[in-house]
Motif scaffolding. Structure first.
Motif, PDB file in Angstrom:
ATOM      1  N   ALA A 175       0.830  -1.203   0.000  1.00  0.00           N
ATOM      2  CA  ALA A 175       0.000   0.000   0.000  1.00  0.00           C
ATOM      3  C   ALA A 175       0.867   1.257   0.000  1.00  0.00           C
ATOM      4  N   TYR A 176       1.965   1.216   0.752  1.00  0.00           N
ATOM      5  CA  TYR A 176       2.905   2.340   0.794  1.00  0.00           C
ATOM      6  C   TYR A 176       3.542   2.550  -0.577  1.00  0.00           C
ATOM      7  N   LEU A 177       3.965   1.459  -1.206  1.00  0.00           N
ATOM      8  CA  LEU A 177       4.581   1.557  -2.525  1.00  0.00           C
ATOM      9  C   LEU A 177       3.573   2.059  -3.555  1.00  0.00           C
ATOM     10  N   ALA A 178       2.354   1.548  -3.496  1.00  0.00           N
ATOM     11  CA  ALA A 178       1.317   1.992  -4.432  1.00  0.00           C
ATOM     12  C   ALA A 178       0.995   3.470  -4.225  1.00  0.00           C
ATOM     13  N   LEU A 179       0.928   3.906  -2.956  1.00  0.00           N
ATOM     14  CA  LEU A 179       0.628   5.309  -2.675  1.00  0.00           C
ATOM     15  C   LEU A 179       1.715   6.217  -3.224  1.00  0.00           C
ATOM     16  N   THR A 180       2.975   5.932  -2.890  1.00  0.00           N
ATOM     17  CA  THR A 180       4.060   6.797  -3.347  1.00  0.00           C
ATOM     18  C   THR A 180       4.151   6.809  -4.877  1.00  0.00           C
ATOM     19  N   THR A 181       3.953   5.649  -5.495  1.00  0.00           N
ATOM     20  CA  THR A 181       4.001   5.598  -6.960  1.00  0.00           C
ATOM     21  C   THR A 181       2.847   6.375  -7.570  1.00  0.00           C
ATOM     22  N   ASN A 182       1.661   6.254  -6.984  1.00  0.00           N
ATOM     23  CA  ASN A 182       0.508   6.994  -7.499  1.00  0.00           C
ATOM     24  C   ASN A 182       0.714   8.501  -7.366  1.00  0.00           C
ATOM     25  N   VAL A 183       1.313   8.925  -6.262  1.00  0.00           N
ATOM     26  CA  VAL A 183       1.591  10.355  -6.098  1.00  0.00           C
ATOM     27  C   VAL A 183       2.566  10.823  -7.181  1.00  0.00           C
ATOM     28  N   VAL A 184       3.627  10.040  -7.395  1.00  0.00           N
ATOM     29  CA  VAL A 184       4.627  10.422  -8.397  1.00  0.00           C
ATOM     30  C   VAL A 184       4.014  10.460  -9.796  1.00  0.00           C
ATOM     31  N   THR A 185       3.322   9.394 -10.179  1.00  0.00           N
ATOM     32  CA  THR A 185       2.771   9.341 -11.532  1.00  0.00           C
ATOM     33  C   THR A 185       1.665  10.369 -11.738  1.00  0.00           C
ATOM     34  N   THR A 186       0.883  10.639 -10.707  1.00  0.00           N
ATOM     35  CA  THR A 186      -0.157  11.661 -10.832  1.00  0.00           C
ATOM     36  C   THR A 186       0.459  13.042 -10.968  1.00  0.00           C
ATOM     37  N   ALA A 187       1.532  13.307 -10.213  1.00  0.00           N
ATOM     38  CA  ALA A 187       2.230  14.588 -10.333  1.00  0.00           C
ATOM     39  C   ALA A 187       2.835  14.740 -11.733  1.00  0.00           C
ATOM     40  N   ILE A 188       3.398  13.655 -12.272  1.00  0.00           N
ATOM     41  CA  ILE A 188       3.954  13.704 -13.628  1.00  0.00           C
ATOM     42  C   ILE A 188       2.846  13.926 -14.645  1.00  0.00           C
ATOM     43  N   GLN A 189       1.708  13.267 -14.453  1.00  0.00           N
ATOM     44  CA  GLN A 189       0.587  13.457 -15.372  1.00  0.00           C
ATOM     45  C   GLN A 189       0.084  14.894 -15.311  1.00  0.00           C
ATOM     46  N   GLU A 190       0.056  15.469 -14.113  1.00  0.00           N
ATOM     47  CA  GLU A 190      -0.317  16.884 -14.002  1.00  0.00           C
ATOM     48  C   GLU A 190       0.660  17.756 -14.793  1.00  0.00           C
ATOM     49  N   ALA A 191       1.959  17.482 -14.626  1.00  0.00           N
ATOM     50  CA  ALA A 191       2.967  18.247 -15.357  1.00  0.00           C
ATOM     51  C   ALA A 191       2.796  18.085 -16.866  1.00  0.00           C
ATOM     52  N   ALA A 250      -7.810  19.405 -13.782  1.00  0.00           N
ATOM     53  CA  ALA A 250      -8.556  19.590 -12.529  1.00  0.00           C
ATOM     54  C   ALA A 250      -8.774  18.254 -11.826  1.00  0.00           C
ATOM     55  N   GLN A 251      -9.044  17.201 -12.591  1.00  0.00           N
ATOM     56  CA  GLN A 251      -9.242  15.877 -11.985  1.00  0.00           C
ATOM     57  C   GLN A 251      -7.940  15.330 -11.403  1.00  0.00           C
ATOM     58  N   GLN A 252      -6.815  15.611 -12.049  1.00  0.00           N
ATOM     59  CA  GLN A 252      -5.532  15.192 -11.499  1.00  0.00           C
ATOM     60  C   GLN A 252      -5.236  15.920 -10.187  1.00  0.00           C
ATOM     61  N   GLY A 261      -4.883  12.504   1.467  1.00  0.00           N
ATOM     62  CA  GLY A 261      -5.828  12.378   2.575  1.00  0.00           C
ATOM     63  C   GLY A 261      -6.609  13.651   2.856  1.00  0.00           C
ATOM     64  N   GLN A 262      -6.782  14.499   1.845  1.00  0.00           N
ATOM     65  CA  GLN A 262      -7.489  15.760   2.015  1.00  0.00           C
ATOM     66  C   GLN A 262      -8.766  15.767   1.176  1.00  0.00           C
ATOM     67  N   LEU A 263      -9.691  16.628   1.568  1.00  0.00           N
ATOM     68  CA  LEU A 263     -10.908  16.811   0.780  1.00  0.00           C
ATOM     69  C   LEU A 263     -10.625  17.749  -0.391  1.00  0.00           C
ATOM     70  N   PRO A 264     -11.421  17.662  -1.479  1.00  0.00           N
ATOM     71  CA  PRO A 264     -11.143  18.491  -2.661  1.00  0.00           C
ATOM     72  C   PRO A 264     -11.073  19.984  -2.375  1.00  0.00           C
ATOM     73  N   SER A 265     -11.851  20.454  -1.410  1.00  0.00           N
ATOM     74  CA  SER A 265     -11.818  21.887  -1.095  1.00  0.00           C
ATOM     75  C   SER A 265     -10.520  22.302  -0.416  1.00  0.00           C
ATOM     76  N   ASN A 266      -9.769  21.336   0.134  1.00  0.00           N
ATOM     77  CA  ASN A 266      -8.476  21.622   0.763  1.00  0.00           C
ATOM     78  C   ASN A 266      -7.346  21.184  -0.168  1.00  0.00           C
ATOM     79  N   GLU A 267      -7.332  21.727  -1.362  1.00  0.00           N
ATOM     80  CA  GLU A 267      -6.376  21.300  -2.381  1.00  0.00           C
ATOM     81  C   GLU A 267      -4.939  21.449  -1.902  1.00  0.00           C
ATOM     82  N   VAL A 268      -4.115  20.466  -2.240  1.00  0.00           N
ATOM     83  CA  VAL A 268      -2.715  20.505  -1.825  1.00  0.00           C
ATOM     84  C   VAL A 268      -2.023  21.689  -2.493  1.00  0.00           C
ATOM     85  N   PRO A 269      -1.064  22.333  -1.816  1.00  0.00           N
ATOM     86  CA  PRO A 269      -0.429  23.532  -2.388  1.00  0.00           C
ATOM     87  C   PRO A 269       0.576  23.223  -3.489  1.00  0.00           C
TER      88      PRO A 269
END
Length: 488
Positions: A175-191, A250-252, A261-269
């Motif tokens: 779960a830790y590996l999946a979380l960190t990988t999802n964060v990385v790939t989602t950040a890359i997809q945003e970029a 916006a979906q990314q 672990g935040q709600l959509p209204s508390n978007e990460v900075p």
């Protein structure tokens, strides 16, 4: 005597198979041929090089290879607040307490009981009809029971639950590996999406400029209206590409916020573009024998196989004779104070042996079911290992192709931009060939977006290789200190 029986039970044999981990696959690599580092080929635009380092260790903080402080901060935030990880932590505690509860069965069971009672007899039972008989009875008992684990049934049950605990730890790692990988790939997809939006906006600006030139030339009779309308349609088609890209962006952002672990209204900075990342140059490639030690899904499958193996022993032991020892002692008196005086005590010592004689083949079929479950767990383990090796091979092949794809995309973009520049000059000079204008614009639009996508894919496939290799979780990491292990 009781102590000697306990010692005999602890040192007694345990029926059923003794689990042994499966050996690592007898292969030396992940591809049929010798592994070759990504090579974009000679000539053409310069592309950042990557090299496979066979046998190198994978860092626990593998994402730091992208040299992005914002990414480091976001992963730390996600690890601290993601509810999936918190649930996986709780699952470990559940398994640990279940194993501890099972261990308690190996000890003598002690039960205390106090039963005061008061009785009044009907006067119809007395010789004196006018009188009634009333008395109280106070009974205090202490019961001790012990079932020696002659065949190791409880030992195997504890072994199975310990394996379940180990499995939960590996699932936490997964779960830790999946979380960190999802964060990385989602950040890359945003970029990547930001880069695609910027490319489209650049094309839109060019097409607007060309449209303005054609309108001016049309006003002076130097361009036909059909050329103006064709350019206006091309501009509208380019503008149509922006809303879907903006929606995906916006979906990314929502996905990154949820992973943290935040709600959509508390978007990460933290926000990302392709310039936020540096392509890792040296890529570790673990040896095949090391891969089965690092991949959490492989280790979880192995722990599941261990648990199933121990349950076979539990099923076998249930078919064998068992002994139960019990002792019951206490006192009984008509008054509470008298129940502690000499002469009112009693005790009972019982030893019983039980053995199944005929149960309609219930226990036999349960044993066969446990053996079949072990066969299933072994097959699942082999399938997991095959999938792990396939994931690594896929990531290696993707990276080998990505280098060539990025180079081709950059060359196509440079060529398309040079062609569009020539067409713009021709338009400025009034030498309008509208078909050439439209083709140049469309070609540059496709090339610019493709270049951004190819660079994003190369970053994503790099992250996929780290994930396929297991993410470098320290082998000595335990459930109690996994967060400290993750920060190494």
């Amino acid at each position: 005597m009781l102590a000697s029986l306990m010692a005999a039970a602890v040192s007694g044999c345990a029926v059923g198979p003794d689990f042994r981990p499966a050996p690592a696959p007898d292969v030396s690599g992940y591809t049929p041929e010798k592994l070759v580092s990504p090579n974009p080929g000679p000539g053409g635009p310069r592309v950042a090089a990557q090299h496979f380092v066979t046998g190198a260790a994978v860092s626990a903080r593998w994402w730091s290879a992208f040299k992005s402080r914002r990414l480091d901060d976001l992963i730390r935030l996600s690890v601290d607040h993601n509810p999936t990880l918190q649930g996986a932590e709780a699952a470990i505690r559940v398994a640990q307490f279940n194993a501890q509860a099972q261990r308690g069965i190996s000890f003598p069971q002690l039960t205390a009981n106090s039963a005061p009672s008061s009785q009044l007899f009907s006067n119809n039972l007395s010789s004196d009809p006018a009188s009634q008989l009333k008395y109280g009875l106070y009974t205090n008992q202490l019961t001790v029971s012990f079932a020696p684990d002659i065949w190791g049934a409880n030992l195997r049950a504890v072994e199975s639950l310990d394996a379940v605990t180990e499995q939960q730890l590996f699932q936490l790692e997964a779960a830790y590996l999946a979380l960190t990988t999802n964060v990385v790939t989602t950040a890359i997809q945003e970029a990547s999406l930001r880069g695609q939006i910027a490319a489209v906006q650049s094309i839109v600006a060019i097409e607007r400029n060309l449209l303005a030139i054609l309108k001016r030339q049309f006003n002076f009779g130097q361009a036909a209206q059909v050329d103006v309308l064709a350019q206006d349609a091309a501009l509208a088609q380019a503008e149509q590409l922006l809303p879907p890209l903006e929606k995906q962006l916006a979906q990314q952002r929502n996905l990154l916020t949820a992973l943290a672990g935040q709600l959509p209204s508390n978007e990460v900075p933290q926000s990302f573009d392709l310039a936020s990342f540096r392509l890792p140059a040296n890529l570790p490639v673990s040896l095949p024998g090391k891969l089965v030690e690092q991949r959490p899904d492989v280790r979880a499958a192995e722990a599941n196989m261990h648990s199933a193996s121990a349950l076979v022993g539990v099923a076998i032991a249930a078919r064998l004779p068992n002994i139960t020892l019990s002792a019951n002692g206490g006192s009984s008196a008509y008054r509470l104070a008298e129940s502690f005086t000499p002469g009112v005590g009693f005790y009972t010592l019982v030893a019983s042996a039980t053995a199944p004689v005929f149960d309609g083949f219930t226990l036999y079929n349960k044993q066969k079911s446990a053996e079949a479950a072990l066969d299933q767990a072994e097959a699942q383990y082999r399938a997991t290992v095959i999938t792990a090796f396939q994931n690594v091979a896929d990531a290696l092949r993707a990276l080998q192709s990505d280098a060539r794809a990025v180079k081709a995309a950059r060359r196509a973009e440079e060529t398309a931009k040079a062609s569009l520049d020539i067409v713009q000059q021709q338009v400025n000079l009034g030498q309008v060939n509208q078909l050439a204008v439209l083709n140049a614009q469309q070609t540059y639009l496709i090339a610019a977006v493709t270049r951004v996508q190819s660079e994003g894919s190369r970053l994503t496939d790099t992250a996929a290789l780290f994930m396929a290799l297991g993410g470098g979780w320290p082998a000595a990491c335990k459930a109690s200190d996994w967060r400290q292990c993750a920060d190494r």
